[in-house]
Scaffold this active site. Structure first.
Site, PDB file in Angstrom:
ATOM      1  CG  ASP A  31      -2.040   0.958   1.178  1.00  0.00           C
ATOM      2  OD1 ASP A  31      -3.192   0.528   1.256  1.00  0.00           O
ATOM      3  OD2 ASP A  31      -1.776   2.180   1.056  1.00  0.00           O
ATOM      4  CG  ASN A  87     -12.423  -0.457   4.323  1.00  0.00           C
ATOM      5  OD1 ASN A  87     -12.695  -0.944   5.417  1.00  0.00           O
ATOM      6  ND2 ASN A  87     -11.316   0.242   4.122  1.00  0.00           N
ATOM      7  CD  GLN A  94     -14.933  -0.295  -2.033  1.00  0.00           C
ATOM      8  OE1 GLN A  94     -16.093  -0.454  -1.672  1.00  0.00           O
ATOM      9  NE2 GLN A  94     -14.382  -0.984  -3.020  1.00  0.00           N
ATOM     10  CG  HIS A 100      -8.855  -2.983  -1.943  1.00  0.00           C
ATOM     11  ND1 HIS A 100      -9.762  -2.228  -2.654  1.00  0.00           N
ATOM     12  CD2 HIS A 100      -8.610  -2.303  -0.801  1.00  0.00           C
ATOM     13  CE1 HIS A 100     -10.040  -1.124  -1.973  1.00  0.00           C
ATOM     14  NE2 HIS A 100      -9.365  -1.155  -0.838  1.00  0.00           N
ATOM     15  CG  HIS A 102      -6.803  -2.640   3.574  1.00  0.00           C
ATOM     16  ND1 HIS A 102      -6.046  -1.536   3.279  1.00  0.00           N
ATOM     17  CD2 HIS A 102      -8.043  -2.387   3.086  1.00  0.00           C
ATOM     18  CE1 HIS A 102      -6.803  -0.650   2.637  1.00  0.00           C
ATOM     19  NE2 HIS A 102      -8.018  -1.136   2.514  1.00  0.00           N
TER      20      HIS A 102
HETATM   21  P1  5GP Z   1      -9.739   1.546   0.726  1.00  0.00           P
HETATM   22  O1  5GP Z   1      -9.859   2.795   1.550  1.00  0.00           O
HETATM   23  O2  5GP Z   1     -10.447   1.688  -0.607  1.00  0.00           O
HETATM   24  O3  5GP Z   1     -10.147   0.295   1.456  1.00  0.00           O
HETATM   25  O4  5GP Z   1      -8.204   1.368   0.457  1.00  0.00           O
HETATM   26  C1  5GP Z   1      -7.538   1.879  -0.635  1.00  0.00           C
HETATM   27  C2  5GP Z   1      -6.070   1.760  -0.315  1.00  0.00           C
HETATM   28  O5  5GP Z   1      -5.356   1.841  -1.529  1.00  0.00           O
HETATM   29  C3  5GP Z   1      -5.522   2.868   0.573  1.00  0.00           C
HETATM   30  O6  5GP Z   1      -4.926   2.279   1.721  1.00  0.00           O
HETATM   31  C4  5GP Z   1      -4.515   3.600  -0.305  1.00  0.00           C
HETATM   32  O7  5GP Z   1      -3.376   3.998   0.417  1.00  0.00           O
HETATM   33  C5  5GP Z   1      -4.175   2.572  -1.346  1.00  0.00           C
HETATM   34  N1  5GP Z   1      -3.868   3.087  -2.664  1.00  0.00           N
HETATM   35  C6  5GP Z   1      -4.594   3.987  -3.376  1.00  0.00           C
HETATM   36  N2  5GP Z   1      -4.032   4.177  -4.590  1.00  0.00           N
HETATM   37  C7  5GP Z   1      -2.949   3.354  -4.652  1.00  0.00           C
HETATM   38  C8  5GP Z   1      -1.967   3.103  -5.662  1.00  0.00           C
HETATM   39  O8  5GP Z   1      -1.985   3.669  -6.761  1.00  0.00           O
HETATM   40  N3  5GP Z   1      -1.002   2.205  -5.374  1.00  0.00           N
HETATM   41  C9  5GP Z   1      -0.963   1.536  -4.170  1.00  0.00           C
HETATM   42  N4  5GP Z   1       0.022   0.661  -3.988  1.00  0.00           N
HETATM   43  N5  5GP Z   1      -1.858   1.769  -3.189  1.00  0.00           N
HETATM   44  C10 5GP Z   1      -2.839   2.664  -3.438  1.00  0.00           C
END
Ligand code: 5GP
Ligand code: ZN
Length: 136
Positions: A31, A87, A94, A100, A102
């Site tokens: 991440d 999420n 999310q 995805h 985590h």
């Molecule tokens: P969510 O909040 O949707 O459950 O998590 C999205 C996660 O994706 C966040 O922890 C954010 O830091 C990560 N993230 C967003 N864009 C990118 C990206 O382009 N590359 C990587 N490696 N992580 C990303």
């Protein structure tokens, strides 16, 4: 793959990423905004917006990938524990609408904010919830 989905592009290698693990159906990447050292995301290579859109077979395999990659993270980084977080929907936090999981390695007293303030389950709420939620 879905147009304009960044995780479709990352999962399928169109955008480079720090890949911890890859097989025919999944890619696990570091991440970019980690909650802790080793925070990893498991991405299916086919697009599903969230858990409810995920095909059953992919869902089954995802938890096995989480187990395998989670174990490697804990052992490789000498972590003391691991949170698995997933999420669904903006209200749930999310931000990227491609399913995805985590994997957040935890270290004693790391202060990573993967927590909540416990409330109280009243008898009234309990009855209401059990009356309204119907699982197929
Ligand atoms: P969510 O909040 O949707 O459950 O998590 C999205 C996660 O994706 C966040 O922890 C954010 O830091 C990560 N993230 C967003 N864009 C990118 C990206 O382009 N590359 C990587 N490696 N992580 C990303
Ligand atoms: Zn996607």
């Amino acid at each position: 793959m879905e147009d304009n989905c960044i995780f479709c592009k990352i999962a399928n290698g169109e955008i480079p990423s720090a890949t911890v693990y890859e097989d025919a159906e999944f890619r696990a990447i570091l991440d970019l905004g980690p909650a802790s050292k080793g925070h990893t995301l498991i991405l299916p290579k086919t697009h599903a917006a969230n858990l409810f859109e995920l095909p059953e077979e992919t869902a089954r395999k995802a938890i096995l990938v989480a187990k395998k990659v989670g174990k490697a993270l804990v052992e490789g980084l000498d972590a003391d524990g691991l949170n698995v977080v997933q999420n669904n929907g903006a209200a749930a936090g999310q931000t990227v609408m491609h399913f995805h999981m985590h994997l957040i390695p935890r270290y004693d007293s790391d202060g990573a904010g993967v927590t909540w303030t416990p409330g109280n389950l009243s008898d009234e709420a309990k009855e209401e919830i059990l009356g309204r939620v119907k699982v197929d």
